[in-house]
Every structure is written in C-alpha cells, then in structure tokens.
Design a protein around this motif. Sequence first.
Motif, PDB file in Angstrom:
ATOM      1  N   UNK A  38       0.827  -1.203   0.000  1.00  0.00           N
ATOM      2  CA  UNK A  38       0.000   0.000   0.000  1.00  0.00           C
ATOM      3  C   UNK A  38       0.864   1.258   0.000  1.00  0.00           C
ATOM      4  N   UNK A  39       0.540   2.203  -0.882  1.00  0.00           N
ATOM      5  CA  UNK A  39       1.278   3.457  -0.994  1.00  0.00           C
ATOM      6  C   UNK A  39       0.297   4.613  -0.877  1.00  0.00           C
ATOM      7  N   UNK A  40       0.616   5.558  -0.025  1.00  0.00           N
ATOM      8  CA  UNK A  40      -0.212   6.743   0.144  1.00  0.00           C
ATOM      9  C   UNK A  40       0.347   7.915  -0.641  1.00  0.00           C
ATOM     10  N   UNK A  41      -0.558   8.679  -1.256  1.00  0.00           N
ATOM     11  CA  UNK A  41      -0.184   9.853  -2.049  1.00  0.00           C
ATOM     12  C   UNK A  41      -0.735  11.091  -1.352  1.00  0.00           C
ATOM     13  N   UNK A  42       0.174  11.940  -0.873  1.00  0.00           N
ATOM     14  CA  UNK A  42      -0.216  13.145  -0.164  1.00  0.00           C
ATOM     15  C   UNK A  42       0.229  14.348  -0.981  1.00  0.00           C
ATOM     16  N   UNK A  43      -0.728  15.154  -1.402  1.00  0.00           N
ATOM     17  CA  UNK A  43      -0.417  16.338  -2.202  1.00  0.00           C
ATOM     18  C   UNK A  43      -0.437  17.589  -1.347  1.00  0.00           C
ATOM     19  N   UNK A  44       0.655  18.346  -1.373  1.00  0.00           N
ATOM     20  CA  UNK A  44       0.723  19.617  -0.663  1.00  0.00           C
ATOM     21  C   UNK A  44       0.357  20.736  -1.631  1.00  0.00           C
ATOM     22  N   UNK A  45      -0.548  21.571  -1.217  1.00  0.00           N
ATOM     23  CA  UNK A  45      -1.089  22.616  -2.094  1.00  0.00           C
ATOM     24  C   UNK A  45       0.027  23.398  -2.778  1.00  0.00           C
ATOM     25  N   UNK A  46      -0.211  23.713  -4.088  1.00  0.00           N
ATOM     26  CA  UNK A  46      -1.410  23.462  -4.888  1.00  0.00           C
ATOM     27  C   UNK A  46      -1.372  22.160  -5.684  1.00  0.00           C
ATOM     28  N   UNK A  47      -0.538  21.196  -5.306  1.00  0.00           N
ATOM     29  CA  UNK A  47      -0.445  19.939  -6.036  1.00  0.00           C
ATOM     30  C   UNK A  47      -1.611  19.014  -5.679  1.00  0.00           C
ATOM     31  N   UNK A  48      -2.179  18.342  -6.703  1.00  0.00           N
ATOM     32  CA  UNK A  48      -3.277  17.394  -6.511  1.00  0.00           C
ATOM     33  C   UNK A  48      -2.848  16.050  -7.096  1.00  0.00           C
ATOM     34  N   UNK A  49      -2.733  14.997  -6.276  1.00  0.00           N
ATOM     35  CA  UNK A  49      -2.196  13.726  -6.757  1.00  0.00           C
ATOM     36  C   UNK A  49      -3.207  12.810  -7.420  1.00  0.00           C
ATOM     37  N   UNK A  50      -4.475  13.215  -7.556  1.00  0.00           N
ATOM     38  CA  UNK A  50      -5.533  12.287  -7.985  1.00  0.00           C
ATOM     39  C   UNK A  50      -5.261  11.673  -9.350  1.00  0.00           C
ATOM     40  N   UNK A  51      -4.899  12.498 -10.339  1.00  0.00           N
ATOM     41  CA  UNK A  51      -4.674  11.957 -11.689  1.00  0.00           C
ATOM     42  C   UNK A  51      -3.392  11.130 -11.727  1.00  0.00           C
ATOM     43  N   UNK A  52      -2.381  11.525 -10.949  1.00  0.00           N
ATOM     44  CA  UNK A  52      -1.158  10.734 -10.870  1.00  0.00           C
ATOM     45  C   UNK A  52      -1.468   9.333 -10.354  1.00  0.00           C
ATOM     46  N   UNK A  53      -2.355   9.242  -9.362  1.00  0.00           N
ATOM     47  CA  UNK A  53      -2.745   7.940  -8.810  1.00  0.00           C
ATOM     48  C   UNK A  53      -3.409   7.082  -9.884  1.00  0.00           C
ATOM     49  N   UNK A  54      -4.328   7.665 -10.629  1.00  0.00           N
ATOM     50  CA  UNK A  54      -5.042   6.904 -11.663  1.00  0.00           C
ATOM     51  C   UNK A  54      -4.102   6.434 -12.769  1.00  0.00           C
ATOM     52  N   UNK A  55      -3.172   7.280 -13.170  1.00  0.00           N
ATOM     53  CA  UNK A  55      -2.249   6.895 -14.231  1.00  0.00           C
ATOM     54  C   UNK A  55      -1.305   5.800 -13.761  1.00  0.00           C
ATOM     55  N   UNK A  56      -0.877   5.869 -12.510  1.00  0.00           N
ATOM     56  CA  UNK A  56      -0.036   4.807 -11.974  1.00  0.00           C
ATOM     57  C   UNK A  56      -0.799   3.491 -11.875  1.00  0.00           C
ATOM     58  N   UNK A  57      -2.082   3.587 -11.493  1.00  0.00           N
ATOM     59  CA  UNK A  57      -2.894   2.360 -11.434  1.00  0.00           C
ATOM     60  C   UNK A  57      -3.012   1.727 -12.806  1.00  0.00           C
ATOM     61  N   UNK A  58      -3.278   2.557 -13.836  1.00  0.00           N
ATOM     62  CA  UNK A  58      -3.410   2.023 -15.197  1.00  0.00           C
ATOM     63  C   UNK A  58      -2.106   1.405 -15.673  1.00  0.00           C
ATOM     64  N   UNK A  59      -0.987   2.056 -15.356  1.00  0.00           N
ATOM     65  CA  UNK A  59       0.306   1.506 -15.770  1.00  0.00           C
ATOM     66  C   UNK A  59       0.598   0.207 -15.042  1.00  0.00           C
ATOM     67  N   UNK A  60       0.272   0.154 -13.740  1.00  0.00           N
ATOM     68  CA  UNK A  60       0.507  -1.078 -12.989  1.00  0.00           C
ATOM     69  C   UNK A  60      -0.306  -2.227 -13.561  1.00  0.00           C
ATOM     70  N   UNK A  61      -1.574  -1.961 -13.900  1.00  0.00           N
ATOM     71  CA  UNK A  61      -2.420  -3.012 -14.480  1.00  0.00           C
ATOM     72  C   UNK A  61      -1.908  -3.432 -15.848  1.00  0.00           C
ATOM     73  N   UNK A  62      -1.376  -2.449 -16.618  1.00  0.00           N
ATOM     74  CA  UNK A  62      -0.813  -2.790 -17.917  1.00  0.00           C
ATOM     75  C   UNK A  62       0.427  -3.663 -17.770  1.00  0.00           C
ATOM     76  N   UNK A  63       1.099  -3.572 -16.631  1.00  0.00           N
ATOM     77  CA  UNK A  63       2.266  -4.412 -16.359  1.00  0.00           C
ATOM     78  C   UNK A  63       1.879  -5.723 -15.691  1.00  0.00           C
ATOM     79  N   UNK A  64       0.593  -5.993 -15.625  1.00  0.00           N
ATOM     80  CA  UNK A  64       0.145  -7.262 -15.070  1.00  0.00           C
ATOM     81  C   UNK A  64       0.024  -7.273 -13.568  1.00  0.00           C
ATOM     82  N   UNK A  65       0.022  -6.112 -12.927  1.00  0.00           N
ATOM     83  CA  UNK A  65      -0.115  -6.043 -11.483  1.00  0.00           C
ATOM     84  C   UNK A  65      -1.572  -5.836 -11.111  1.00  0.00           C
ATOM     85  N   UNK A  66      -2.029  -6.583 -10.126  1.00  0.00           N
ATOM     86  CA  UNK A  66      -3.392  -6.428  -9.619  1.00  0.00           C
ATOM     87  C   UNK A  66      -3.395  -5.214  -8.675  1.00  0.00           C
ATOM     88  N   UNK A  67      -3.891  -4.076  -9.171  1.00  0.00           N
ATOM     89  CA  UNK A  67      -3.818  -2.835  -8.401  1.00  0.00           C
ATOM     90  C   UNK A  67      -5.187  -2.190  -8.297  1.00  0.00           C
TER      91      UNK A  67
END
Length: 450
Positions: free
Chosen positions: A265-294
């Motif tokens: 488990x990895x936590x993503x904490x964004x300090x203003x004005x950074x928002x990590x939401x899209x970074x999280x989704x893109x990492x999830x998609x890349x992990x799944x593309x690499x065959x990882x159950x994420x």
Amino acid sequence: MTVAVTVALSAAGAQLIPAEYSAVATLTVSPITTSPFSSAAVNQQINITTERAILGSSQVATLAIRTLGHDIGPEELMRHSEVAAPQGSQILEVTVSADTAEKAAARANALASAYLIFRADGAKEIADAFIADLDGQIKEIENKANADSQERQQLWDLRAQRTTLKLVALSPGQVIGLAIPPTEKSSLDTKIFLVGGLVGGLLLGLALSLLRDRWDRKVRFADRLVAATGATVYTLNQDDEEESLRWILRFLTRSYEPNQRPGRPAGFLGLMPADPSVLVLKLRDMAQAHGLDSCTVDKDVLNGQALDAGWPLEIDRIELGSRDLVLMELAEFVAGSRLASISERFLESLVLVVHHKTNIKDVIAVVGQARDLPHMRLIVVFYDGRPRRRATDTPQTTTTPSGTEPQNLKDPSPFESKVSQQDMPVNNPLKSIERKLDAGQRLIAGRKET
C-alpha cells in the motif's frame, strides 16, 4: 529585467549629466630671496607643498577673476580646479574644468598667471622693506667725509644686496605649458555609463536572486527541494511522462525488506497546490498494464472519522491484502498522529506530491515526520507548473541524493486532468475499489484487443 532597468537608468543619467572639459596649465617655480642675510643654499630651497597651497588659494582665484572678466566667482573657480605637484620637482600643474573647452583653457591660464603675479607681488613687498633699510645704511656711509677701506667695502656690499632685492620680483617662475582647449570631454562618455549600468545590473540581479533564494518560501526548483529535504526526488516530464511514471512505479513495487507486508500500500499526499488524484489513476493504469493487480482508494472516502475508527478494518485488510499494489489518496489532514497510525496499521510507502509553488517549510515538516516512522518509505514527486517549454528547449534534469537515476522536469501538470466519473468516490471504500478495478480491467481488455 534588472539589467534592462539599470542600463536604461544609466543611459538617462548620461544625458542628464552636463558635458565637462578639462585643461591643464604647467609652470615652474623659481627660488625667491627676500632676505639679504640668507645663505645661497637656503635661497635655492622651495617648499613645493606650500606653493601648491598658494596656487589653490582664494587670493589667487580672486586675482584670476580680474583677467576672466568676472564670469565666475572665486569659490566656484576653486571648486572646479585642482593643483598637482610632481614629487621632487619645482613644477606645478593646475587643472580646471568647465562646460566648454575654451573656458577651461582660459581659466587654467588665468590661474597660472595670477599665481606668478601674486608670488611676485608678495616677494616685492618683503623686498621693499629690506631695500628701505639698506638705503638708510648706504646713505649713512655715503655722508661720511673720510670713509675707510672697510666702510667702502661695506658700502659696496650694501649696494649689491639692494640690486639683488630690486630684481627679486622679476623671476617668480614661468609658465612652461599654456593650457589649450581640449578636443575631448573629460566627463564620462555615454558608453561608459551603459557598461557601468550593464555590470551594475548584473551584480544587482545576482544579489536580488541570492536574496530571493534565501527568503523565498516556495519550492521553485527540484534542486532546491533536494537540498532542503535530502529526500529521493522524482520530477515529471511531459515529453516522456510514461518514463517518469515507470520510475515511480518501480520504487513502489521494489522490495526493500524480505518480509514485506501484503498489498504494497502506498499513500499519495499532495501539498497545495499539487493534486495527486490523476497521478494515482495513471499509476494504477500503468501497474495493471504491467500485469499487477492494483486498485485505488479515494481521499474523500478516507476521511478523518474512518481513520480514527481504525481503517482498514478486517474485511478491508482481506480485500486489499490480495492486491499487488494499493494506491491511496490522502487528504492533507492525514498528518501527525493519523499518518503515524495508518503507517503502523497499513501504509508502506508515502509519495509526497509537491508543486513549484508549494511552501518548502510544509515539505520539510512532512518529510521529517515520515522519516520518524520506522516502516515508512518516502519519495517526493516534483511537478513544475511553470509555462511549457518550446520543443527546441533542452529538458532540465536533477539527480536525487540517494543515487536514483536523473528524472526530467514536466510541463504542464498531469494533475490538471479531469477524473472520470467511474473513479469518483463512493461511501463504501470497497465499492470504490471495485469500480476502479473494473475500469482498469476494461482498459487492459481494450489494449489486448488492439
């Protein structure tokens, strides 16, 4: 900008400062014997320092004004003149500055002539007193009827002294170099002002940059972030975003200890004005593309009440523990004791997402807190949100202190994309996870069909 302003001010100053010309007159100083009782050696001695002060005095300036026609006052003439005396010589040089070349030359010559006149008049006044005394002695001897040989010799000496004193004022010195009107200005040229403005602007700009870097509270640059925190820093590059994401994914899935807790488990904490939401989704998609159950967990689901209640619960641990990677969005209130609690219960890695406008003190505080947690692994992801570079620009790089490979900067932010409707948070964390997992599976299926 600073250089341009200083150069412009220098150019304006060059136009406002009036032109000035300087002319030099040179003269020699001759010894003057004003005492009939002085020795020859003493007669030849000249105190050049005293003569220099006399040439620069108000009396000489007043005398020179009579020649100039009173177009300048004595104080102003003294203020614009300078007298020099080369060491070990009997030469004086008087330099006069004026707004025209002709005035400068005329005033320098007038001062030189006035000095010689003043010196001659002073010597004549002293000599006249001695001459009057000598005349009395001469007359007394001449009136004697029977002067002896000694008195006749004395009479001859007195007459010789009188002749010498009579001629003393005839040779106070000589002008050996008349001042001529100069052909060039002695004041600084416009080019010198521009060069001075350029150099001054560069120095001022450097000083302002140093002051800004010292007092600025923003992150600004990745190198500054590395220096301030000493943490591993990854920077995002839009030109090759997938490469940057692969480095982050590599960090999250790499094994550092033989007995890793399940789920990574990895936590993503964004300090203003950074928002990590899209970074999280893109990492999830890349992990799944690499065959990882994420899967992902939204920060809106992980509210303070759920964390304080002991999330994740047993059912959540079972579900999330079966995944290869769990990406959790953390709200800013997940700090202090809450961050420590979730780290002890579940969280393995912390990804701190910062913006170039993020307050660097906030970053330092979170990094320091994360390092105090025994099982927490930490990286910092830097997003430079400044204007996009041209295609011809060379991407900048920064190297992390922990020896990770250099990562390129990114423009614009991957966090500005819109989160799709299927990834919006729901009340139940597991339902949210399932919906996101379905979205990832559909994405994999679509790629396989392609």
